[in-house]
Scaffold this motif. Structure first.
Motif: not given
Length: 315
Positions: A43, A45-48, A76, A79-80, A83
């Motif tokens: 899971e 940083p974007t909760a995906i 998403g 890419e997240a 980071t």
């Protein structure tokens, strides 16, 4: 499925677009071993939540390692993860396997396309140090884009066969030669982009049975839901109406069934249930051809039925 918190302890760029992320328990205790070829849910940083193969040492217990390719058409997830910084926290699941090493095989043929090297890397390293017979065929667009190539060349050069920047026609010729020269009792394992896997599976099928081909696919199948109809599912003596616009697992869990889920796209195998009666309409990318034809199990997050009623049980 229960998730646990982990900390990012290291980040390594394997290629310009692929990063390895090291994940350890926050208190520094051993994170545990896993079976080669295993994957985890991550899971971000974007909760995906997405599934990633573990590509470190299966017998190491200091950290799990996942390799993530930055995808241009990412929804998403990738890419997240690119980071992230050392010290960031994530949530992950326990490891589970869709592509474990077949113990009865006399020889193992690993075939990886691009980022599909991730499960094959851990399997190759595991088999090499244990003297298990294998060969690894690694297809990539270029040496620069071939993650883990330096360490594979160092650790198992005689077992490694690299195929870099070759055309589709050349790929076909290489794969046909691999099939032709495969020792009796071999099993094949593959992971890579969808089109690549379709090609490899077609060529392997000229000699290997479905039970001798093992694959990992984290790409959800495109599903046409326009023809969905309602049906009934029976579980432990209770009947539940499944509307055309809802999944089996949604309705069952809403009624207290407590079926584990993860991807909800038919690619992870978490929600598989046993089929006691009825004919499933399989829409997953987890079950093998033989398992689909047997109709004894199904992935209830995406699959439906060809009959008015299904009788299910926990797997």
């Amino acid at each position: 499925m229960a998730m646990k918190e982990v900390t990012v302890t290291d980040i390594v760029y394997e290629t310009p677009s692929i990063v390895s992320i090291y994940l350890a328990l926050p208190d520094g205790t051993p994170i545990g071993h896993y079976v080669p070829g295993a994957h985890i849910d991550v899971e971000g940083p974007t909760a995906i939540t997405r599934q990633y193969s573990l590509c470190g040492r299966p017998d190491g217990d200091d950290a799990y390692v996942v390799a993530v390719k930055r995808e241009e058409a990412s929804r998403g997830g990738s890419e997240a993860l690119h980071t992230l910084k050392v010290g960031d926290t994530l949530k992950i699941s326990e490891p589970r396997n869709l592509i474990g090493i077949e113990e009865e095989a006399s020889h193992h043929i690993l075939i990886a396309g691009g980022i599909g090297i991730t499960p094959m890397h851990s399997m190759a390293r595991y088999m090499d140090v244990r003297g298990i017979s294998f060969e690894l065929h690694y297809f990539a667009s270029s040496e620069e884009e071939a993650a883990f190539l330096p360490i594979l060349r160092e650790k198992c050069p005689e077992k490694l066969h690299t195929h870099l920047g070759i055309s589709r026609e050349e790929q076909t010729a290489v794969l046909q030669e691999v099939v032709k020269n495969a020792p009796e009792g071999s099993h094949a394992y593959l992971c890579g982009p969808e089109g690549f896997m379709e090609k490899v599976t077609t060529i392997l099928s000229t000699r290997f049975t479905d039970e001798e081909i093992h694959f990992e696919n984290f790409h959800a199948a495109e599903i046409d839901e326009s023809g969905n109809t309602a049906f009934v599912v029976e579980l432990e003596g209770e009947e539940y109406d499944i509307p055309a616009d809802r999944s089996i697992v949604e309705v069952l869990n809403e009624n207290g069934a407590e079926i584990d889920t993860s991807c909800e796209e038919g690619i992870c195998g978490t929600c598989i249930m046993s089929v006691l009666q009825g004919t499933p309409e399989h829409r997953d990318n987890v079950l093998t051809k033989g398992e689909r034809e047997a109709n004894e199990t199904m992935a209830v997050c995406v699959s439906r039925t060809r009959d008015p009623k299904l009788v299910l049980d926990y797997f």
